[in-house]
Design an enzyme around this catalytic site. Structure first.
Site, PDB file in Angstrom:
ATOM      1  N   GLN A 126       0.898  -1.234   0.011  1.00 29.35           N
ATOM      2  CA  GLN A 126       0.087   0.053  -0.059  1.00 29.35           C
ATOM      3  C   GLN A 126       0.793   1.048  -0.145  1.00 29.35           C
ATOM      4  O   GLN A 126       1.747   1.651   0.860  1.00 29.35           O
ATOM      5  CB  GLN A 126      -0.806  -0.104   1.243  1.00 29.35           C
ATOM      6  CG  GLN A 126      -1.725   1.006   1.420  1.00 29.35           C
ATOM      7  CD  GLN A 126      -2.533   1.098   2.733  1.00 29.35           C
ATOM      8  OE1 GLN A 126      -2.059   0.860   3.620  1.00 29.35           O
ATOM      9  NE2 GLN A 126      -3.891   1.191   2.833  1.00 29.35           N
ATOM     10  N   GLY A 127       0.734   1.985  -1.067  1.00 28.85           N
ATOM     11  CA  GLY A 127       1.690   3.331  -1.118  1.00 28.85           C
ATOM     12  C   GLY A 127       0.822   4.406  -0.639  1.00 28.85           C
ATOM     13  O   GLY A 127       0.143   5.335  -1.528  1.00 28.85           O
ATOM     14  N   TYR A 128       0.503   4.600   0.720  1.00 29.18           N
ATOM     15  CA  TYR A 128      -0.156   5.748   1.169  1.00 29.18           C
ATOM     16  C   TYR A 128       0.763   6.674   1.796  1.00 29.18           C
ATOM     17  O   TYR A 128       0.728   7.875   1.238  1.00 29.18           O
ATOM     18  CB  TYR A 128      -1.351   4.995   2.110  1.00 29.18           C
ATOM     19  CG  TYR A 128      -2.659   4.788   1.277  1.00 29.18           C
ATOM     20  CD1 TYR A 128      -2.868   4.274   0.077  1.00 29.18           C
ATOM     21  CD2 TYR A 128      -3.745   4.843   2.146  1.00 29.18           C
ATOM     22  CE1 TYR A 128      -3.851   4.065  -0.604  1.00 29.18           C
ATOM     23  CE2 TYR A 128      -4.912   4.402   1.689  1.00 29.18           C
ATOM     24  CZ  TYR A 128      -5.059   3.874   0.374  1.00 29.18           C
ATOM     25  OH  TYR A 128      -6.256   3.771  -0.176  1.00 29.18           O
ATOM     26  N   SER A 129       1.262   6.312   2.969  1.00 23.51           N
ATOM     27  CA  SER A 129       2.032   7.447   3.935  1.00 23.51           C
ATOM     28  C   SER A 129       3.182   7.918   3.304  1.00 23.51           C
ATOM     29  O   SER A 129       3.959   7.097   2.398  1.00 23.51           O
ATOM     30  CB  SER A 129       2.422   6.390   5.108  1.00 23.51           C
ATOM     31  OG  SER A 129       1.029   6.267   5.995  1.00 23.51           O
ATOM     32  N   GLU A 244     -13.516  -3.749   6.342  1.00 22.43           N
ATOM     33  CA  GLU A 244     -13.035  -4.392   7.416  1.00 22.43           C
ATOM     34  C   GLU A 244     -13.095  -3.504   8.836  1.00 22.43           C
ATOM     35  O   GLU A 244     -12.407  -3.702   9.701  1.00 22.43           O
ATOM     36  CB  GLU A 244     -11.499  -4.867   7.404  1.00 22.43           C
ATOM     37  CG  GLU A 244     -11.518  -5.881   6.305  1.00 22.43           C
ATOM     38  CD  GLU A 244     -12.197  -7.042   6.303  1.00 22.43           C
ATOM     39  OE1 GLU A 244     -12.156  -7.583   7.352  1.00 22.43           O
ATOM     40  OE2 GLU A 244     -12.914  -7.237   5.468  1.00 22.43           O
ATOM     41  N   SER A 376      -3.681   7.330  13.334  1.00 19.71           N
ATOM     42  CA  SER A 376      -3.162   7.480  14.654  1.00 19.71           C
ATOM     43  C   SER A 376      -4.440   7.630  15.667  1.00 19.71           C
ATOM     44  O   SER A 376      -5.415   8.033  15.349  1.00 19.71           O
ATOM     45  CB  SER A 376      -2.144   8.514  15.316  1.00 19.71           C
ATOM     46  OG  SER A 376      -2.816   9.810  15.241  1.00 19.71           O
ATOM     47  N   ASN A 377      -4.361   7.173  16.859  1.00 16.41           N
ATOM     48  CA  ASN A 377      -5.298   7.113  17.816  1.00 16.41           C
ATOM     49  C   ASN A 377      -5.807   8.539  18.291  1.00 16.41           C
ATOM     50  O   ASN A 377      -7.187   8.825  18.335  1.00 16.41           O
ATOM     51  CB  ASN A 377      -5.218   6.357  19.359  1.00 16.41           C
ATOM     52  CG  ASN A 377      -5.227   4.939  19.066  1.00 16.41           C
ATOM     53  OD1 ASN A 377      -5.658   4.391  17.957  1.00 16.41           O
ATOM     54  ND2 ASN A 377      -5.013   4.261  20.035  1.00 16.41           N
ATOM     55  N   GLU A 378      -4.838   9.552  18.069  1.00 12.48           N
ATOM     56  CA  GLU A 378      -4.998  10.887  18.293  1.00 12.48           C
ATOM     57  C   GLU A 378      -5.927  11.487  17.139  1.00 12.48           C
ATOM     58  O   GLU A 378      -7.068  12.144  17.531  1.00 12.48           O
ATOM     59  CB  GLU A 378      -3.693  11.541  18.486  1.00 12.48           C
ATOM     60  CG  GLU A 378      -2.833  11.574  19.651  1.00 12.48           C
ATOM     61  CD  GLU A 378      -2.178  10.212  19.511  1.00 12.48           C
ATOM     62  OE1 GLU A 378      -1.598   9.830  20.383  1.00 12.48           O
ATOM     63  OE2 GLU A 378      -2.066   9.441  18.252  1.00 12.48           O
TER      64      GLU A 378
END
Length: 391
Positions: A126-129, A244, A376-378
């Site tokens: 996956q080329g995202y970040s 998912e 992230s959870n933030e």
């Protein structure tokens, strides 16, 4: 709509457990339960076993190779796989890219790539970040310029999981630099052996090679490898991240780790002491189990609501936050259990092995990532604050 039926679910669980007893290779099961590092062959081998049974992609439509199971059945299946010590299905192809292709891909893309995903002929990354564009994905800077029948791509991706194994990547590329951040992005499929692509390993805190940097230098990708419309890739990326959603908490994995923690705490050490007899540690185990059971009940309620036709809002963010927090807490407790009360592994039952100490420490270090990747959870808390609380 198929409603929940306790008797039917018990029969389904029994069928899944029977399959896992017969089909899951004992050596692979032992590697998983001992928290060993799995190879690509381990993962692909298990996926081929699942595909031979028709269970690799249970969420797909039946004509394309799916099972016709309800969301609850899929949840039960995945939970039983975790508990049995089966490897997790590598999600990028079957669970993430495939639904996007089914909804937005061309007929040629679907006809070519979907069978290859089922057969594990392709390994997708996956080329995202990007550096500076992780949770704030819309700020990505990898660019693609249309030249004739190709996109010419330059830029960089990072934290690309198992790119060292991949022969293909689905990638977000900015193709209209004048558009707003969330616009002007295209969803592109590319072969990893295309000239101009370079993969460089990133070694994680636990010492493993799991993620990579990927560099693009004048990489030419045919325009027919763009999914859907040019510049509309952000819409498809959001759809991908929505799939998912009920598995965001990975409850089956945490149930398995909780069971291991209880076995370790109940096992006497060389001096006959049991960590479970320490009231404070036993209280922490109980508190974690209560949190996990609450998350499980919440997930099952959401599944029931979805099967009744309700739409999901910020609930997947809640599942992701709590699921990763619980998993990290369990990994910390497992490492603590290796302290002064380190259990005598030689006296543990053979059918319920204790993981080697080094593997548990490696997992603890590796699982620091859980609250960061996938948004992230933030960021998940910001989503809840904005869309649920109106802040």
């Amino acid at each position: 709509m198929q409603m929940f039926n306790r008797e039917a679910e018990a029969g389904f669980r029994a069928e899944v457990r029977g399959f896992l007893r017969e089909a899951l290779p004992p050596a692979l099961r032992q590697k998983v339960l001992e928290h060993a590092v799995l190879t690509k062959d381990d993962l692909v081998g298990w996926q081929k076993i699942l595909n031979a049974r028709g269970w690799l992609a249970p969420g797909w439509p039946v004509p394309l190779g799916g099972t016709g199971w309800t969301p609850r059945q899929i949840y039960v299946f995945e939970e039983e796989c975790w508990l049995a010590g089966a490897p997790e299905v590598f999600a990028f192809g079957p669970k993430m890219l495939a639904p996007v292709l089914m909804q937005h891909g061309s007929e040629a893309q679907k006809a070519y790539f979907l069978p290859r995903i089922l057969a594990s002929d392709d390994w997708w990354c996956q080329g995202y970040s990007e550096p500076g564009s992780g949770s704030d994905l819309a700020s990505l800077r990898t660019r693609g310029v249309v030249e004739g029948g190709h996109l010419v791509i330059d830029g960089q991706k990072t934290w690309t999981t198992y790119a060292q194994y991949a022969n293909r990547m689905f990638c977000l590329v900015r193709t209209d630099p004048e558009a707003k951040q969330q616009e002007g992005i295209s969803f592109v499929l590319m072969d990893m052996d295309t000239p101009g692509i370079r993969v460089r390993p990133l070694i994680l805190l636990d010492g493993t090679h799991e993620v990579n940097e990927v560099f693009f230098d004048q990489v030419r990708v045919p325009l027919e490898n763009v999914v859907g419309e040019l510049h509309k890739g952000w819409t498809y990326a959001k759809a991908l991240l929505g799939h998912e959603r009920f598995n965001a908490g990975k409850i089956g994995r945490s149930l398995r780790e909780l069971a291991l923690l209880k076995r370790m705490a109940a096992q006497p050490d060389m001096l006959g002491r049991r960590l479970l007899d320490n009231p404070r540690f036993a209280e922490r185990i109980a508190a974690t189990e209560v949190d996990l059971l609450a998350l499980e009940k919440t997930t099952l309620r959401l599944i029931a609501a979805a099967q009744a036709g309700a739409s999901m809002g910020v609930e997947p963010s809640i599942l992701k936050i709590r699921g990763t927090e619980i998993a990290q807490n369990l990994s910390a407790l497992l490492v603590e259990a290796l302290g002064p009360y380190q259990p005598n592994a030689e006296s543990a039952p053979a059918e319920e092995p204790l993981a080697p100490p080094a593997s548990l420490v490696r997992q603890y270090l590796n699982w620091r990532k859980l609250s960061i990747y996938g948004g992230s959870n933030e960021v998940q808390r910001n989503i809840i604050a904005k869309f649920a609380l109106g802040l």
